[in-house]
Design a protein around this motif. Structure first.
Motif, PDB file in Angstrom:
ATOM      1  N   GLU A  29      -0.495   4.638  -0.637  1.00 21.48           N
ATOM      2  CA  GLU A  29      -1.194   5.869  -0.282  1.00 21.48           C
ATOM      3  C   GLU A  29      -1.962   5.763   1.039  1.00 21.48           C
ATOM      4  OE1 GLU A  29      -3.610   6.832  -3.651  1.00 21.48           O
ATOM      5  OE2 GLU A  29      -1.888   6.840  -4.996  1.00 21.48           O
ATOM      6  N   HIS A  30      -2.456   4.588   1.356  1.00 26.44           N
ATOM      7  CA  HIS A  30      -3.252   4.370   2.573  1.00 26.44           C
ATOM      8  C   HIS A  30      -2.892   3.008   3.138  1.00 26.44           C
ATOM      9  CE1 HIS A  30      -6.792   3.229   4.943  1.00 26.44           C
ATOM     10  NE2 HIS A  30      -6.859   4.518   5.209  1.00 26.44           N
ATOM     11  N   SER A  72       0.851  -1.191   0.000  1.00 20.04           N
ATOM     12  CA  SER A  72       0.000   0.000   0.000  1.00 20.04           C
ATOM     13  C   SER A  72       0.879   1.231   0.000  1.00 20.04           C
ATOM     14  CB  SER A  72      -0.888   0.025   1.245  1.00 20.04           C
ATOM     15  OG  SER A  72      -1.784  -1.046   1.247  1.00 20.04           O
ATOM     16  N   THR A  85     -10.296   5.686   5.399  1.00 18.95           N
ATOM     17  CA  THR A  85      -9.452   6.448   4.490  1.00 18.95           C
ATOM     18  C   THR A  85      -9.281   7.857   5.060  1.00 18.95           C
ATOM     19  OG1 THR A  85     -11.312   7.267   3.192  1.00 18.95           O
ATOM     20  CG2 THR A  85     -10.305   5.165   2.490  1.00 18.95           C
ATOM     21  N   TYR A  86      -8.420   8.632   4.467  1.00 21.36           N
ATOM     22  CA  TYR A  86      -8.181   9.990   4.942  1.00 21.36           C
ATOM     23  C   TYR A  86      -9.483  10.789   4.967  1.00 21.36           C
ATOM     24  CZ  TYR A  86      -6.375  14.748   5.113  1.00 21.36           C
ATOM     25  OH  TYR A  86      -6.132  16.056   5.461  1.00 21.36           O
ATOM     26  N   ASN A  87     -10.248  10.725   3.876  1.00 22.58           N
ATOM     27  CA  ASN A  87     -11.500  11.483   3.795  1.00 22.58           C
ATOM     28  C   ASN A  87     -12.522  11.001   4.813  1.00 22.58           C
ATOM     29  OD1 ASN A  87     -10.531  13.119   1.756  1.00 22.58           O
ATOM     30  ND2 ASN A  87     -11.314  11.809   0.126  1.00 22.58           N
ATOM     31  N   GLU A  88     -12.597   9.686   5.035  1.00 21.40           N
ATOM     32  CA  GLU A  88     -13.519   9.149   6.041  1.00 21.40           C
ATOM     33  C   GLU A  88     -13.115   9.598   7.439  1.00 21.40           C
ATOM     34  OE1 GLU A  88     -14.678   4.985   3.709  1.00 21.40           O
ATOM     35  OE2 GLU A  88     -13.145   4.972   5.273  1.00 21.40           O
ATOM     36  N   ALA A  89     -11.827   9.609   7.723  1.00 23.45           N
ATOM     37  CA  ALA A  89     -11.346  10.043   9.034  1.00 23.45           C
ATOM     38  C   ALA A  89     -11.650  11.518   9.271  1.00 23.45           C
ATOM     39  CB  ALA A  89      -9.849   9.782   9.167  1.00 23.45           C
ATOM     40  N   ILE A  90     -11.451  12.342   8.249  1.00 22.21           N
ATOM     41  CA  ILE A  90     -11.766  13.775   8.362  1.00 22.21           C
ATOM     42  C   ILE A  90     -13.263  13.970   8.589  1.00 22.21           C
ATOM     43  CG2 ILE A  90     -11.854  15.961   7.070  1.00 22.21           C
ATOM     44  CD1 ILE A  90      -9.079  15.293   8.119  1.00 22.21           C
TER      45      ILE A  90
END
Length: 166
Positions: free
Chosen positions: A87-88, A85, A131-136
């Motif tokens: 990117e994530h 992996s 993911t980054y967006n889900e965490a934000i």
């Protein structure tokens, strides 16, 4: 197909470079999976920022020497597919878990994250990472809830002081 020494060195260098920059790795056995399914897996992997490669075990062992993924050397037995992996941390685990669900012959052997060997049964530890967006989005949700509760508390204190003053 016999590989020459230069070809082997090139494979080791390529996989080693991928391992140095990777966040996590998943090792799987792809024996019995059709070529068309493997092609689809590789396409999905490229789109998800996952490096996928079928590598000979001795070359894979050499490639991960001195990296966080050296703990995977015990799992390099039989046909080995390795996914890094980029990117994530959960991208490869999520991708291969879904692929294994759709292809019964595909088997995840082990995972590694931050130098820790994770058994295949614990794939959800990485696959369910947001993911980054889900965490934000989760963080913003928590902050919004806390902010609205704080505002309601201030309003209640203000109303109480107004009643005491009257």
């Amino acid at each position: 197909m016999a590989l020459g020494l230069e070809d082997k060195k090139a494979i080791v260098a390529e996989v080693s470079e991928a391992a140095k920059t990777a966040l996590s790795a998943v090792v799987a056995d792809s024996r019995g999976v059709t070529v068309s399914n493997m092609t689809a897996l590789r396409k999905e992997a490229r789109e998800a920022g996952v490096y996928v490669r079928v590598v000979r075990n001795t070359l894979a062992r050499r490639a991960v020497e001195g990296t966080d993924f050296e703990c995977l050397t015990e799992s390099f037995v039989g046909p080995t597919l390795i996914a890094f992996s980029n990117e994530h941390p959960g991208a490869a685990a999520r991708l291969l878990k879904a692929f294994a669900k759709a292809n019964s012959k595909f088997e995840v052997k082990a995972l590694a994250f931050n130098g820790e060997l994770i058994p295949a049964g614990d794939i959800d530890r990485l696959a369910t990472l947001p993911t980054y967006n889900e965490a934000i989005a989760k963080l913003m949700s928590v902050m919004q809830g806390a902010t609205s509760k704080f505002v309601r508390t201030l309003a209640a204190v203000r109303d109480q002081k107004e009643q005491e003053a009257a």
